[in-house]
Design a protein around this motif. Structure first.
Motif, mmCIF file in Angstrom:
data_model
loop_
_atom_site.group_PDB
_atom_site.id
_atom_site.type_symbol
_atom_site.label_atom_id
_atom_site.label_comp_id
_atom_site.label_asym_id
_atom_site.label_seq_id
_atom_site.Cartn_x
_atom_site.Cartn_y
_atom_site.Cartn_z
ATOM 1 N N ASP A 47 -3.346 5.818 -0.623
ATOM 2 C CA ASP A 47 -3.575 5.257 -1.953
ATOM 3 C C ASP A 47 -2.262 4.649 -2.427
ATOM 4 O O ASP A 47 -1.223 4.838 -1.806
ATOM 5 C CB ASP A 47 -4.099 6.325 -2.929
ATOM 6 C CG ASP A 47 -3.111 7.449 -3.145
ATOM 7 O OD1 ASP A 47 -2.076 7.199 -3.786
ATOM 8 O OD2 ASP A 47 -3.373 8.563 -2.666
ATOM 9 N N ASP A 48 -2.304 3.914 -3.495
ATOM 10 C CA ASP A 48 -1.112 3.203 -3.964
ATOM 11 C C ASP A 48 -0.292 4.004 -4.972
ATOM 12 O O ASP A 48 0.684 3.491 -5.502
ATOM 13 C CB ASP A 48 -1.513 1.869 -4.598
ATOM 14 C CG ASP A 48 -2.110 0.914 -3.579
ATOM 15 O OD1 ASP A 48 -1.771 1.046 -2.387
ATOM 16 O OD2 ASP A 48 -2.915 0.050 -3.967
ATOM 17 N N TYR A 49 -0.673 5.241 -5.233
ATOM 18 C CA TYR A 49 -0.028 5.987 -6.308
ATOM 19 C C TYR A 49 0.680 7.267 -5.853
ATOM 20 O O TYR A 49 1.654 7.667 -6.481
ATOM 21 C CB TYR A 49 -1.060 6.342 -7.390
ATOM 22 C CG TYR A 49 -1.724 5.105 -7.940
ATOM 23 C CD1 TYR A 49 -1.065 4.264 -8.833
ATOM 24 C CD2 TYR A 49 -3.004 4.754 -7.533
ATOM 25 C CE1 TYR A 49 -1.666 3.113 -9.318
ATOM 26 C CE2 TYR A 49 -3.614 3.612 -8.012
ATOM 27 C CZ TYR A 49 -2.944 2.800 -8.905
ATOM 28 O OH TYR A 49 -3.532 1.661 -9.369
ATOM 29 N N THR A 50 0.203 7.905 -4.822
ATOM 30 C CA THR A 50 0.814 9.157 -4.368
ATOM 31 C C THR A 50 2.147 8.868 -3.689
ATOM 32 O O THR A 50 2.214 8.037 -2.782
ATOM 33 C CB THR A 50 -0.114 9.885 -3.372
ATOM 34 O OG1 THR A 50 -1.375 10.098 -3.998
ATOM 35 C CG2 THR A 50 0.470 11.218 -2.958
ATOM 36 N N PRO A 51 3.219 9.532 -4.119
ATOM 37 C CA PRO A 51 4.525 9.299 -3.485
ATOM 38 C C PRO A 51 4.535 9.741 -2.018
ATOM 39 O O PRO A 51 3.894 10.727 -1.643
ATOM 40 C CB PRO A 51 5.488 10.171 -4.301
ATOM 41 C CG PRO A 51 4.763 10.501 -5.557
ATOM 42 C CD PRO A 51 3.312 10.453 -5.244
ATOM 43 N N MET A 52 5.263 8.995 -1.215
ATOM 44 C CA MET A 52 5.353 9.306 0.211
ATOM 45 C C MET A 52 5.964 10.686 0.432
ATOM 46 O O MET A 52 5.553 11.414 1.338
ATOM 47 C CB MET A 52 6.172 8.240 0.933
ATOM 48 C CG MET A 52 5.517 6.896 0.984
ATOM 49 S SD MET A 52 6.595 5.737 1.842
ATOM 50 C CE MET A 52 5.616 4.259 1.775
ATOM 51 N N GLU A 53 6.929 11.044 -0.391
ATOM 52 C CA GLU A 53 7.586 12.341 -0.242
ATOM 53 C C GLU A 53 6.599 13.482 -0.482
ATOM 54 O O GLU A 53 6.662 14.511 0.194
ATOM 55 C CB GLU A 53 8.772 12.450 -1.205
ATOM 56 C CG GLU A 53 9.600 13.701 -1.021
ATOM 57 C CD GLU A 53 10.202 13.818 0.372
ATOM 58 O OE1 GLU A 53 10.305 14.961 0.861
ATOM 59 O OE2 GLU A 53 10.564 12.796 0.980
ATOM 60 N N PHE A 54 5.668 13.295 -1.420
ATOM 61 C CA PHE A 54 4.655 14.327 -1.665
ATOM 62 C C PHE A 54 3.766 14.513 -0.430
ATOM 63 O O PHE A 54 3.438 15.639 -0.056
ATOM 64 C CB PHE A 54 3.799 13.960 -2.885
ATOM 65 C CG PHE A 54 2.743 14.976 -3.181
ATOM 66 C CD1 PHE A 54 3.064 16.170 -3.800
ATOM 67 C CD2 PHE A 54 1.420 14.755 -2.821
ATOM 68 C CE1 PHE A 54 2.085 17.127 -4.063
ATOM 69 C CE2 PHE A 54 0.439 15.704 -3.079
ATOM 70 C CZ PHE A 54 0.771 16.888 -3.704
ATOM 71 N N VAL A 55 3.396 13.425 0.217
ATOM 72 C CA VAL A 55 2.570 13.501 1.425
ATOM 73 C C VAL A 55 3.324 14.250 2.527
ATOM 74 O O VAL A 55 2.749 15.086 3.233
ATOM 75 C CB VAL A 55 2.150 12.091 1.892
ATOM 76 C CG1 VAL A 55 1.402 12.161 3.211
ATOM 77 C CG2 VAL A 55 1.294 11.409 0.830
ATOM 78 N N VAL A 56 4.605 13.981 2.665
ATOM 79 C CA VAL A 56 5.415 14.671 3.673
ATOM 80 C C VAL A 56 5.460 16.169 3.376
ATOM 81 O O VAL A 56 5.294 16.997 4.285
ATOM 82 C CB VAL A 56 6.843 14.066 3.736
ATOM 83 C CG1 VAL A 56 7.761 14.925 4.598
ATOM 84 C CG2 VAL A 56 6.791 12.641 4.262
ATOM 85 N N VAL A 57 5.646 16.533 2.127
ATOM 86 C CA VAL A 57 5.696 17.955 1.750
ATOM 87 C C VAL A 57 4.359 18.630 2.027
ATOM 88 O O VAL A 57 4.315 19.754 2.546
ATOM 89 C CB VAL A 57 6.102 18.110 0.265
ATOM 90 C CG1 VAL A 57 5.899 19.534 -0.217
ATOM 91 C CG2 VAL A 57 7.541 17.669 0.065
ATOM 92 N N VAL A 58 3.252 17.955 1.721
ATOM 93 C CA VAL A 58 1.920 18.518 1.985
ATOM 94 C C VAL A 58 1.725 18.726 3.484
ATOM 95 O O VAL A 58 1.216 19.765 3.917
ATOM 96 C CB VAL A 58 0.822 17.598 1.402
ATOM 97 C CG1 VAL A 58 -0.548 17.964 1.942
ATOM 98 C CG2 VAL A 58 0.823 17.682 -0.116
ATOM 99 N N LEU A 59 2.132 17.769 4.292
ATOM 100 C CA LEU A 59 2.006 17.898 5.743
ATOM 101 C C LEU A 59 2.839 19.066 6.272
ATOM 102 O O LEU A 59 2.411 19.793 7.171
ATOM 103 C CB LEU A 59 2.410 16.599 6.430
ATOM 104 C CG LEU A 59 1.417 15.445 6.276
ATOM 105 C CD1 LEU A 59 2.060 14.124 6.683
ATOM 106 C CD2 LEU A 59 0.174 15.715 7.101
ATOM 107 N N GLN A 60 4.011 19.260 5.704
ATOM 108 C CA GLN A 60 4.857 20.374 6.128
ATOM 109 C C GLN A 60 4.276 21.711 5.680
ATOM 110 O O GLN A 60 4.244 22.675 6.452
ATOM 111 C CB GLN A 60 6.267 20.217 5.554
ATOM 112 C CG GLN A 60 7.066 19.105 6.194
ATOM 113 C CD GLN A 60 8.420 18.956 5.543
ATOM 114 O OE1 GLN A 60 8.523 18.836 4.322
ATOM 115 N NE2 GLN A 60 9.463 18.974 6.359
ATOM 116 N N GLU A 61 3.821 21.762 4.445
ATOM 117 C CA GLU A 61 3.377 23.033 3.883
ATOM 118 C C GLU A 61 2.031 23.490 4.423
ATOM 119 O O GLU A 61 1.860 24.652 4.796
ATOM 120 C CB GLU A 61 3.300 22.915 2.359
ATOM 121 C CG GLU A 61 2.996 24.220 1.675
ATOM 122 C CD GLU A 61 3.095 24.107 0.163
ATOM 123 O OE1 GLU A 61 2.328 24.822 -0.509
ATOM 124 O OE2 GLU A 61 3.916 23.322 -0.327
#
Length: 119
Positions: A47-61
Motif C-alpha cells: 500500500d502507499d501508506y505503511t512505512p517500509m520500516e514497519f513492514v520490516v519490523v513485522v517480518l522480524q517479529e
C-alpha cells in the motif's frame, strides 16, 4: 468393627467361541494413505501508506526473519505489490495473518496480509 473380610463378586464363566458354520467372508484391513496437510503461504500486500520500516519490523517479529531477509521481502512487496512472508499449515497461517492485521491496526497502518494455498 467388621470381623469378616468383604466377599469378592462372582466371576462370570469363561465362554469359548462358537463354531461358525456359515460361509462368512473376513475383510483384511488395509492401511489408508493420507495426504500431508495442505500448506498455505502468508502474503503481505503493498500500500502507499505503511512505512517500509514497519513492514520490516513485522517480518522480524512475527515471521522470525533477520533484518536483511526482512528488508528483501519488504522490497519485493514494494516492487511487486505482494510478497511471501512464510509457508505454514492453515491454522498457523491464519494466526500469522491475524497477528499482522492486529499490529497494523494498532499502529494505525492499512497494511494487509492474506493467506492462500500453495500450489
Amino acid at each position: 468393627m467388621a470381623t469378616t473380610p468383604p466377599s469378592l463378586p462372582p466371576t462370570p464363566p469363561v465362554r469359548s467361541p462358537a463354531v461358525d458354520d456359515s460361509d462368512s467372508v473376513v475383510l483384511e484391513r488395509r492401511t489408508q494413505r493420507t495426504e500431508p496437510p495442505r500448506m498455505y503461504q502468508v502474503l503481505m500486500l503493498n500500500d502507499d501508506y505503511t512505512p517500509m520500516e514497519f513492514v520490516v519490523v513485522v517480518l522480524q517479529e512475527f515471521f522470525g526473519k533477520d533484518r536483511e531477509t526482512a528488508t528483501q521481502i519488504m522490497l519485493k512487496i514494494h516492487l511487486d505489490g505482494r510478497g511471501v512472508c512464510g509457508v505454514y499449515s492453515r491454522d498457523v497461517a491464519a494466526t500469522k495473518v491475524e497477528q499482522v492485521l492486529a499490529a497494523a491496526h494498532q499502529a494505525g497502518h492499512p497494511l494487509q496480509a492474506v493467506s492462500e494455498p500453495v500450489e
